[in-house]
Design a protein around this motif. Structure first.
Motif, mmCIF file in Angstrom:
data_model
loop_
_atom_site.group_PDB
_atom_site.id
_atom_site.type_symbol
_atom_site.label_atom_id
_atom_site.label_comp_id
_atom_site.label_asym_id
_atom_site.label_seq_id
_atom_site.Cartn_x
_atom_site.Cartn_y
_atom_site.Cartn_z
ATOM 1 N N ALA A 13 0.828 -1.210 -0.131
ATOM 2 C CA ALA A 13 -0.059 0.037 -0.040
ATOM 3 C C ALA A 13 0.872 1.289 0.007
ATOM 4 O O ALA A 13 0.470 2.272 -0.625
ATOM 5 C CB ALA A 13 -0.945 -0.009 1.213
ATOM 6 N N TYR A 14 2.320 1.269 0.472
ATOM 7 C CA TYR A 14 3.080 2.460 0.594
ATOM 8 C C TYR A 14 4.235 2.317 -0.416
ATOM 9 O O TYR A 14 5.039 3.035 -0.400
ATOM 10 C CB TYR A 14 3.584 2.378 2.135
ATOM 11 N N ASN A 15 4.246 1.276 -1.007
ATOM 12 C CA ASN A 15 5.345 0.888 -2.147
ATOM 13 C C ASN A 15 4.895 0.636 -3.364
ATOM 14 O O ASN A 15 5.383 -0.455 -4.002
ATOM 15 C CB ASN A 15 6.234 -0.413 -1.541
ATOM 16 N N ILE A 45 3.890 6.357 -7.230
ATOM 17 C CA ILE A 45 3.039 7.396 -6.626
ATOM 18 C C ILE A 45 3.187 8.035 -5.307
ATOM 19 O O ILE A 45 3.434 9.140 -4.888
ATOM 20 C CB ILE A 45 1.415 7.114 -6.927
ATOM 21 N N THR A 46 3.448 6.792 -4.331
ATOM 22 C CA THR A 46 3.815 7.335 -3.028
ATOM 23 C C THR A 46 5.357 7.883 -2.874
ATOM 24 O O THR A 46 5.490 8.615 -2.345
ATOM 25 C CB THR A 46 3.858 5.971 -2.241
ATOM 26 N N ALA A 47 6.162 7.409 -3.737
ATOM 27 C CA ALA A 47 7.649 7.777 -4.034
ATOM 28 C C ALA A 47 7.313 9.473 -4.540
ATOM 29 O O ALA A 47 8.048 10.294 -3.815
ATOM 30 C CB ALA A 47 8.384 6.901 -5.168
ATOM 31 N N MET A 92 11.236 10.207 6.605
ATOM 32 C CA MET A 92 9.559 11.000 6.203
ATOM 33 C C MET A 92 8.424 11.067 6.975
ATOM 34 O O MET A 92 7.738 11.901 7.349
ATOM 35 C CB MET A 92 9.710 10.856 4.850
ATOM 36 N N GLU A 93 8.247 9.801 7.085
ATOM 37 C CA GLU A 93 6.813 9.411 7.586
ATOM 38 C C GLU A 93 6.435 8.112 8.315
ATOM 39 O O GLU A 93 7.242 7.156 7.934
ATOM 40 C CB GLU A 93 5.839 9.447 6.571
ATOM 41 N N ILE A 94 5.953 8.177 9.454
ATOM 42 C CA ILE A 94 5.107 6.844 9.930
ATOM 43 C C ILE A 94 3.713 6.692 9.622
ATOM 44 O O ILE A 94 3.017 7.814 9.916
ATOM 45 C CB ILE A 94 5.669 6.914 11.399
HETATM 46 C C1 AVI Z 1 -2.953 10.576 5.788
HETATM 47 N N1 AVI Z 1 -2.349 9.323 6.034
HETATM 48 C C2 AVI Z 1 -3.256 8.480 7.018
HETATM 49 C C3 AVI Z 1 -1.859 8.277 5.152
HETATM 50 C C4 AVI Z 1 -1.096 7.115 5.522
HETATM 51 O O1 AVI Z 1 -1.774 6.071 5.123
HETATM 52 O O2 AVI Z 1 -0.356 7.234 6.397
HETATM 53 C C5 AVI Z 1 -0.700 9.471 4.336
HETATM 54 C C6 AVI Z 1 0.008 8.294 3.246
HETATM 55 N N2 AVI Z 1 1.211 8.580 3.118
HETATM 56 C C7 AVI Z 1 1.506 7.388 2.304
HETATM 57 N N3 AVI Z 1 0.340 6.941 1.457
HETATM 58 C C8 AVI Z 1 -0.576 7.508 2.116
#
Ligand code: AVI
Length: 317
Positions: A203-205, A210-212, A277-279
């Motif tokens: 879902a994130y790869n 697009i996620t990149a 970048m993100e969790i």
């Molecule tokens: C907004 N948030 C809940 C998304 C998530 O799944 O963490 C943001 C996201 N990042 C990458 N794909 C989606």
């Protein structure tokens, strides 16, 4: 308007993050105009199951959802944190309007632009709905909502947005939310559940990148808004998922030794150095219960989608 989100803190946060070890950027800055558009594309990807799962709940289990949140014989305010286009909540709003429930919908969003588009859509599609839009940061707007009426509050915090905070931040956020509400107020919060790790990582790869692009757009945004000279092609998206902790994390990897200037500041990267970048935290039922207890909420009920991949939980103060 969209471009000015978190305007005051953007530069100091970026500089502080990139001068830290390890380097990091906050995913709350992903959402400029381009980031909003890419996120819409992410939500439409077959791999990104989260949106479809929560939509399944809002579309097909609306009556159950409504019965968990509606206070008995009392008018209330339905406040949505980060409402965006309210795609999922519109199903609940329509149901409540059809049942002639006495409530006011109060979407909170940092973007005035998104709120005015939402307001137009709701006026057109649900002319009997009472709406008060609140533009600004969550807690400031919650206080504003409290000053506007003393009705019971039901808060919606959907999409597993809570997963974009680390566990400590999530605990603090929920505790602060509880303190900003009154006895009998409710919270309907969406959590993405732990599941087969391949499904989560996919879902994130996504193969189409697009996620990149979503991650790399933050470098372009820093170029545009803070006068930097990142070459996004010299950074590569890298995604991990740890099925034990449930932490799904994205990084950008520097593809060479390079120095980037951001206004007066110079930031050096070694080849293969990471920017955190993100969790997107994934939750077990036990972890959700632990969060609820630590933030002092009482359990009301929960509804899962038909695959049992996502849960909308209702808590009460
Ligand atoms: C907004 N948030 C809940 C998304 C998530 O799944 O963490 C943001 C996201 N990042 C990458 N794909 C989606």
């Amino acid at each position: 308007m969209v471009e000015n989100r978190h305007a005051g803190s953007f530069r100091p946060d970026v500089l502080e993050g990139l001068k830290s070890i390890p380097k990091r950027l906050s995913s709350k800055y992903f959402y400029d105009k381009t980031g909003d558009r890419i996120f819409q594309e992410i939500m439409a990807m077959p791999e990104y199951y989260l949106t479809q799962c929560e939509l399944d709940i809002f579309k097909n289990k609306t009556a159950d959802l409504a019965s968990l949140i509606i206070p008995e014989n009392e008018a209330f305010d339905l406040i949505e944190l980060g409402a965006g286009d309210a795609m999922k909540s519109t199903f609940l709003l329509r149901y409540l309007v059809e049942k002639k429930t006495d409530f006011t919908y109060m979407p909170i969003d940092i973007s005035g632009n998104i709120l005015s588009i939402l307001n137009e859509k709701l006026t057109r599609e649900l002319p009997d709905l009472k709406t008060v839009t609140l533009e600004g940061e969550y807690f400031e707007m919650l206080q504003k909502a409290a000053s506007l009426s003393d009705r019971k509050k039901v808060i919606l915090f959907l999409g597993s947005n809570i997963g974009n905070m680390n566990i400590e931040e999530a605990e603090n956020f929920l505790y602060d939310l509880n303190r900003n509400l009154a006895s009998g107020d409710k919270l309907l919060i969406g959590f993405d559940l732990k599941k087969n790790p391949h499904i989560i990582l996919n879902a994130y790869n996504d193969k189409n990148g697009i996620t990149a692009a979503f991650n790399l757009n933050l470098l372009s945004r820093i170029n545009r808004e803070l006068g930097a000279n990142f070459d996004p092609q010299q950074f590569q998206h890298y995604q991990t998922y740890d099925p034990v902790s449930g932490a799904c994390r994205s990084f950008l990897v520097s593809l060479k030794d390079q120095t980037v200037t951001i206004g007066e500041d110079r930031i050096s990267f070694e080849e293969n150095e990471l920017i955190d970048m993100e969790i997107s935290q994934k939750f077990s039922t036990e972890k959700i219960e632990e969060l609820r207890e630590k933030s002092d909420f009482k359990r009301v009920g929960e509804i899962k989608d038909s695959k049992n991949w996502f849960v909308d939980t209702v808590w009460e103060v």
